[in-house]
Write a protein that holds these residues in place. Structure first.
Motif, short mmCIF file in Angstrom:
data_model
loop_
_atom_site.label_atom_id
_atom_site.label_comp_id
_atom_site.label_asym_id
_atom_site.label_seq_id
_atom_site.Cartn_x
_atom_site.Cartn_y
_atom_site.Cartn_z
N UNK A 215 0.83 -1.21 0.00
CA UNK A 215 0.00 0.00 0.00
C UNK A 215 0.87 1.26 0.00
N UNK A 216 1.97 1.20 0.77
CA UNK A 216 2.87 2.36 0.79
C UNK A 216 3.45 2.61 -0.60
N UNK A 217 3.84 1.52 -1.27
CA UNK A 217 4.39 1.66 -2.63
C UNK A 217 3.34 2.25 -3.56
N UNK A 218 2.09 1.81 -3.42
CA UNK A 218 1.01 2.34 -4.27
C UNK A 218 0.81 3.83 -4.03
N UNK A 219 0.85 4.25 -2.76
CA UNK A 219 0.68 5.68 -2.45
C UNK A 219 1.77 6.51 -3.13
N UNK A 220 3.00 5.98 -3.12
CA UNK A 220 4.10 6.69 -3.78
C UNK A 220 3.85 6.77 -5.28
N UNK A 221 3.37 5.66 -5.84
CA UNK A 221 3.14 5.62 -7.29
C UNK A 221 2.00 6.56 -7.71
N UNK A 222 1.01 6.71 -6.81
CA UNK A 222 -0.19 7.49 -7.18
C UNK A 222 -0.02 9.00 -7.03
N UNK A 223 0.95 9.41 -6.23
CA UNK A 223 1.04 10.84 -5.92
C UNK A 223 2.25 11.50 -6.59
N UNK A 224 2.34 12.83 -6.39
CA UNK A 224 3.48 13.57 -6.95
C UNK A 224 3.76 14.78 -6.06
N UNK A 225 4.87 15.49 -6.36
CA UNK A 225 5.27 16.69 -5.62
C UNK A 225 5.46 16.38 -4.13
N UNK A 226 6.47 15.57 -3.87
CA UNK A 226 6.71 15.05 -2.54
C UNK A 226 7.65 15.95 -1.73
N UNK B 46 11.27 8.26 -11.33
CA UNK B 46 9.94 7.87 -11.81
C UNK B 46 9.21 9.05 -12.46
N UNK B 47 9.94 10.16 -12.63
CA UNK B 47 9.36 11.31 -13.32
C UNK B 47 8.58 12.26 -12.41
N UNK B 48 8.74 12.02 -11.11
CA UNK B 48 8.01 12.87 -10.16
C UNK B 48 8.92 13.95 -9.60
N UNK B 49 8.33 14.88 -8.87
CA UNK B 49 9.11 15.91 -8.17
C UNK B 49 9.21 15.55 -6.69
N UNK B 50 10.38 15.75 -6.11
CA UNK B 50 10.58 15.39 -4.71
C UNK B 50 11.74 16.18 -4.14
N UNK B 51 11.53 16.76 -2.97
CA UNK B 51 12.61 17.42 -2.22
C UNK B 51 12.74 16.80 -0.84
N UNK B 52 13.93 16.94 -0.28
CA UNK B 52 14.17 16.47 1.08
C UNK B 52 14.32 17.69 1.98
N UNK B 53 13.60 17.69 3.09
CA UNK B 53 13.72 18.80 4.05
C UNK B 53 14.61 18.37 5.20
N UNK B 54 15.70 19.13 5.40
CA UNK B 54 16.67 18.81 6.44
C UNK B 54 16.71 19.97 7.43
N UNK B 55 16.66 19.65 8.70
CA UNK B 55 16.68 20.67 9.75
C UNK B 55 18.12 21.15 9.95
#
Lengths: 315, 315
Positions: free
Chosen positions: B8-19, B45-54
């Motif tokens: 289910x976690x993998x599906x949520x990643x596949x279904x969404x974007x702009x992480x 996978x062609x999506x947008x994703x950033x990492x937030x670091x404190x």
């Protein structure tokens, strides 16, 4: 002398009986782990097998022999395991041995004279080869066998840190972990420090000095320091690696004062600096990245001699 | 809040974007390695994703971001990785975040409020979970992804030494090694020590005191000590393991003074002593063998509080 394949080595083990397994002087985790794992496996196959160890088994490795008792038989087939050169075969190990039937090793420089040799220098540890042989012989691991294999591969790789580690090393670790107490083995070999060892490390760090623009780090212990701390050879293990690990250091020199006005010197190097060539200047020698020598004199004199030579050598 | 499966976690990643991927305060190799590996994979996978670091990325981990540039987008799906509790989410990380869509973690005590949670406490590192998700998403590893996964699992297991290691941990290491410079990663994280780190270790050892008949060892750093040595957070890493490794010690406590009259306390335990339960007394938490908390007060007060609690806890 014949270079053989892994399959041929397995066949030789299957065809023979009454094995004597030779390990090297100053035995380490790999020769002991490999040797005992092989002996336990041969016994599981209904054969007789003993391991010959030069001197006393180091106390930290007694867990390897908790189910091991010497068997009574006349050796008929002699195997050396993890022994790189004839000079590493102690007299007590060679007692009654006139030739070696099978040499199993992972040192590319192996110079053992044996009827049959299987040397795989891509193996991080001899234990990797033993494991593969046991697969071919269809020996299911038990705690003794798995513990020996895990000990061999973990100690020869600094617990999977050193550059000799490969994916195969990890796969073998994964295979044997369910059968042995690898947590306790790691505790013994990589985690627990005695308070005496900590004291010794603290003292060593206090003596650390840098030369050659930070490329050389020198540390030392004196007899007086060891006496003050009540430390012995057990606490000395691994100290030679301390200076080499400091950022920017290419040559780490560890001086240990011994009885009789002599310093035992260990040299560890990074980035291709030839430790052996350096030590040869003082009548010593060793490997490219780990060598040693002995120098007579007091602390100040010996240290100056080494520093001057290091500054010249690293120029 | 819904506990979900890995699929289910993998599906949520596949279904969404702009992480937006949230990591925890005082970021370590696992939250960073996991976070960046996940971001690189989602981008693959062609999506947008950033990492937030404190705060600032610890300098030793800059190799994780050599091919990383912040992407410009409005975050639509918020994921926390390796974050055990809401208090570990720094203000800068939470900027503009009003809720968490997916929590991925390996801390059994996880208390993050999220729409969906996947917590696998059998995973030695969050990176093990990320690796499994990438398998389900059919993402082939590249150097960035493999380097992040290797960093996460190696740093969270002390390079396969700690008791949280499993055969799966080793198998994943074997899978990613061919794609990344794991030798250099090991050098950075386990071999080379800066001179500042050595100075810090020496100072830490000087503060070491034993309680509960030697079963508890306590060390500390103060702001004044760090200022005197010119050391920062980089030198602090790994210090929490020092007291636990001394022979006979069941609970090692490391206290680090932070700005604002607060001590950050790290507790590491052996032999089944529950570090997490211990830290929960002070509003903290973590794993059974590695947990933490923050306590306000001066050095003497906080130390006495901890020692009294430890003596009671170890009775």
């Amino acid at each position: 002398m014949r270079e053989i394949t892994l399959n041929e080595a397995a066949s030789l083990l299957a065809e023979h009986d009454n094995f004597k397994i030779l390990t090297h002087s100053y035995p380490d985790g790999d020769c002991l782990g490999s040797g005992y794992a092989l002996a336990f496996a041969l016994r599981r196959l209904g054969k007789k097998a003993n391991v010959a160890v030069d001197g006393k088994l180091p106390s930290k490795f007694t867990y390897l022999v908790k189910n091991y008792e010497e068997q009574d038989f006349v050796p008929q087939y002699i195997i050396s395991v993890d022994v790189a050169a004839p000079t590493l075969l102690g007299d007590s190990v060679m007692d009654g041995v006139d030739h070696i039937d099978l040499c199993i090793d992972h040192h590319g420089t192996n110079s053992i004279e044996a009827d049959n040799r299987y040397v795989d220098s891509t193996a991080a540890a001899a234990a990797e080869i033993i494991w593969q042989l046991l697969q071919l012989l269809h020996v299911e691991p038990d705690e003794d066998i798995a513990g020996g294999i895990y000990t061999g591969i973990s100690t020869d790789t600094g617990c999977f840190v050193y550059t000799n580690t490969t994916p195969r090393t990890h796969h073998i670790a994964a295979s044997v972990m369910p059968y042995c107490d690898w947590r306790e083995i790691n505790n013994i070999n990589f985690v627990i420090k005695t308070r005496a060892k900590v004291k010794m490390e603290r003292m060593i760090y206090k003596t650390m000095e840098f030369y050659a623009g930070g490329k050389c780090a020198v540390v030392y212990t004196t007899l007086a320091m060891c006496e003050a701390l009540g430390t012995g050879d057990d606490e000395m293990e691994g100290l030679a690696n301390i200076p080499r690990r400091i950022e920017g250091v290419k040559m780490g020199i560890t001086m240990r004062e011994k009885e009789g006005g002599v310093f035992k010197v260990s040299v560890r190097t990074n980035d291709g600096i030839d430790a052996s060539a350096f030590c040869q200047q003082f009548g010593g020698g060793g490997h490219p990245a780990a060598a040693g020598c002995s120098i007579e004199g007091d602390l100040g004199t010996v240290k100056k001699l080494l520093i001057d030579a290091a500054e010249e050598f690293l120029r």
